[in-house]
Design a protein around this motif. Sequence first.
Motif, short mmCIF file in Angstrom:
data_model
loop_
_atom_site.label_atom_id
_atom_site.label_comp_id
_atom_site.label_asym_id
_atom_site.label_seq_id
_atom_site.Cartn_x
_atom_site.Cartn_y
_atom_site.Cartn_z
N ALA A 201 0.81 -1.21 0.00
CA ALA A 201 0.00 0.00 0.00
C ALA A 201 0.84 1.27 0.00
CB ALA A 201 -0.94 0.01 1.21
N PHE A 202 1.95 1.27 0.75
CA PHE A 202 2.63 2.53 1.01
C PHE A 202 4.12 2.55 0.66
CE2 PHE A 202 -0.72 2.18 4.42
CZ PHE A 202 -1.63 3.00 3.78
N THR A 203 4.78 1.39 0.55
CA THR A 203 6.22 1.36 0.28
C THR A 203 6.46 1.46 -1.22
OG1 THR A 203 6.39 -0.18 2.15
CG2 THR A 203 8.36 0.17 0.81
N ARG A 204 7.45 2.29 -1.60
CA ARG A 204 7.65 2.52 -3.03
C ARG A 204 9.07 2.27 -3.52
NH1 ARG A 204 3.29 1.80 -2.74
NH2 ARG A 204 1.47 3.04 -3.33
N GLN A 205 10.09 2.47 -2.70
CA GLN A 205 11.46 2.26 -3.19
C GLN A 205 12.42 2.04 -2.04
OE1 GLN A 205 12.95 5.32 -5.80
NE2 GLN A 205 14.77 4.15 -6.38
N ILE A 206 13.38 1.15 -2.25
CA ILE A 206 14.47 0.96 -1.29
C ILE A 206 15.52 2.03 -1.53
CG2 ILE A 206 16.27 -0.61 -0.51
CD1 ILE A 206 14.42 -2.93 -1.26
N VAL A 207 15.88 2.71 -0.48
CA VAL A 207 16.79 3.86 -0.58
C VAL A 207 18.15 3.42 -1.12
CG1 VAL A 207 17.99 5.66 0.73
CG2 VAL A 207 15.62 5.05 1.30
N GLY A 208 18.67 4.18 -2.11
CA GLY A 208 19.99 3.91 -2.66
C GLY A 208 20.04 2.80 -3.67
N MET A 209 18.89 2.28 -4.09
CA MET A 209 18.84 1.17 -5.04
C MET A 209 18.16 1.65 -6.32
SD MET A 209 17.29 -2.67 -4.28
CE MET A 209 18.47 -2.97 -2.95
N GLU A 210 18.66 1.20 -7.46
CA GLU A 210 18.01 1.54 -8.73
C GLU A 210 16.55 1.09 -8.69
OE1 GLU A 210 19.06 3.18 -11.39
OE2 GLU A 210 21.02 3.60 -10.47
N GLN A 211 15.68 1.87 -9.34
CA GLN A 211 14.25 1.60 -9.24
C GLN A 211 13.90 0.20 -9.72
OE1 GLN A 211 11.79 4.14 -8.07
NE2 GLN A 211 10.80 2.15 -7.74
N SER A 212 14.50 -0.24 -10.81
CA SER A 212 14.16 -1.57 -11.34
C SER A 212 14.56 -2.67 -10.36
CB SER A 212 14.84 -1.79 -12.70
OG SER A 212 16.25 -1.67 -12.59
N GLU A 213 15.76 -2.54 -9.76
CA GLU A 213 16.20 -3.54 -8.78
C GLU A 213 15.32 -3.48 -7.53
OE1 GLU A 213 20.20 -4.94 -6.30
OE2 GLU A 213 20.18 -3.02 -7.36
N SER A 214 15.01 -2.25 -7.10
CA SER A 214 14.14 -2.07 -5.94
C SER A 214 12.77 -2.68 -6.19
CB SER A 214 14.01 -0.58 -5.62
OG SER A 214 13.04 -0.35 -4.63
N ASP A 215 12.20 -2.44 -7.36
CA ASP A 215 10.86 -2.97 -7.68
C ASP A 215 10.84 -4.48 -7.60
OD1 ASP A 215 9.95 -0.39 -8.09
OD2 ASP A 215 9.95 -0.53 -10.29
N ALA A 216 11.88 -5.11 -8.14
CA ALA A 216 11.93 -6.58 -8.14
C ALA A 216 12.06 -7.13 -6.72
CB ALA A 216 13.08 -7.06 -9.02
N LEU A 217 12.94 -6.50 -5.93
CA LEU A 217 13.15 -6.98 -4.56
C LEU A 217 11.91 -6.74 -3.71
CD1 LEU A 217 14.87 -8.20 -2.37
CD2 LEU A 217 15.99 -5.98 -2.05
N LEU A 218 11.29 -5.56 -3.85
CA LEU A 218 10.09 -5.28 -3.07
C LEU A 218 8.95 -6.22 -3.45
CD1 LEU A 218 10.03 -1.37 -2.91
CD2 LEU A 218 10.37 -2.95 -1.01
N ALA A 219 8.80 -6.52 -4.73
CA ALA A 219 7.75 -7.45 -5.14
C ALA A 219 7.92 -8.80 -4.46
CB ALA A 219 7.75 -7.60 -6.66
N PHE A 220 9.16 -9.25 -4.37
CA PHE A 220 9.44 -10.51 -3.69
C PHE A 220 9.12 -10.41 -2.20
CE2 PHE A 220 12.45 -13.00 -1.12
CZ PHE A 220 12.04 -14.28 -1.46
N LEU A 221 9.53 -9.31 -1.57
CA LEU A 221 9.27 -9.15 -0.14
C LEU A 221 7.78 -9.00 0.15
CD1 LEU A 221 12.20 -6.73 0.79
CD2 LEU A 221 12.10 -9.22 1.09
N TYR A 222 7.07 -8.27 -0.72
CA TYR A 222 5.61 -8.16 -0.55
C TYR A 222 4.96 -9.54 -0.56
CZ TYR A 222 6.11 -3.20 -2.03
OH TYR A 222 6.45 -1.90 -2.17
N SER A 223 5.44 -10.41 -1.42
CA SER A 223 4.79 -11.70 -1.62
C SER A 223 4.89 -12.59 -0.38
CB SER A 223 5.41 -12.44 -2.82
OG SER A 223 6.73 -12.89 -2.53
N GLN A 224 5.78 -12.27 0.54
CA GLN A 224 5.93 -13.10 1.73
C GLN A 224 4.68 -13.05 2.61
OE1 GLN A 224 8.84 -15.10 1.79
NE2 GLN A 224 8.69 -14.10 -0.21
#
Length: 258
Positions: A201-224
């Motif tokens: 709902a509210f998280t959008r990017q990991i600080v200091g990480m390229e957006q594409s890499e951040s998007d992929a990692l966050l999608a995985f973490l969300y899925s948990q």
Amino acid sequence: MTTFGIEPLTPHIGAEISNLDLSGTLSDSVMDKLEQALLDWKVLFFRDQNIDVEDQKRVARWFGELEVHPTAVPGAEHAELIRIAEDEKLRAHNNLWHSDVTFRQSPPLGSILCGREIPPVGGDTLFADMYAAYDGLDEKIKAKIDDAKAVHVWPDGWVNMAMKSQNLDKDEFWRRYPNSEHPVVRTHPQTGRRSLFVNTAFTRQIVGMEQSESDALLAFLYSQAAIPEYQCRFRWSKNSVAFWDNRCTQHYAVADFY
């Protein structure tokens, strides 16, 4: 001395509390035990609670200062409570995994929700244990996120609502309420356990990480949060109450009752 029963819904998260009337004034001893149950089970459920607004606020206030939702009108009576109503025309859009208002600089400890009008079937709420979601990650992922932070942002619609309710222009709004950065892995201040603290709902990017890499990692973490072994599911009935620890859980309001 008042005692109460604790019946777990699953081995790890969720417990139903019996023999406890939230409409009465509860002793500090009972509240201490209730707090420990919350820490142990992350979300507590109560049935047949004939409570009013003041009862709900009194129970919550034992745990700390009450949060006023940023879209509430300042100074309104019972501004600490919000009403969530849905029907076939009005949608609350809470059917996504989230922790409450993590775009705030200091998100609330927890939330207490009382069910007033309940559909005959459907409308359950799911809760996910984010300790378990973190513990289940492999060590390489943990090493990548243990010291990381992520940006949590205001929903666009809520910005406009908050500006209107508080009579603020956009510049003043963002001075008062900037988007927040929080640890991707949060340490609970009472249990010392680590949990995932990112949500769709509210998280959008990991600080200091390229957006594409951040998007992929966050999608995985969300899925948990969507792993059934980390979840419990609560079926509401009239005057049921749910009390969850916002620091180590996420929840999903199932929108299937229209």
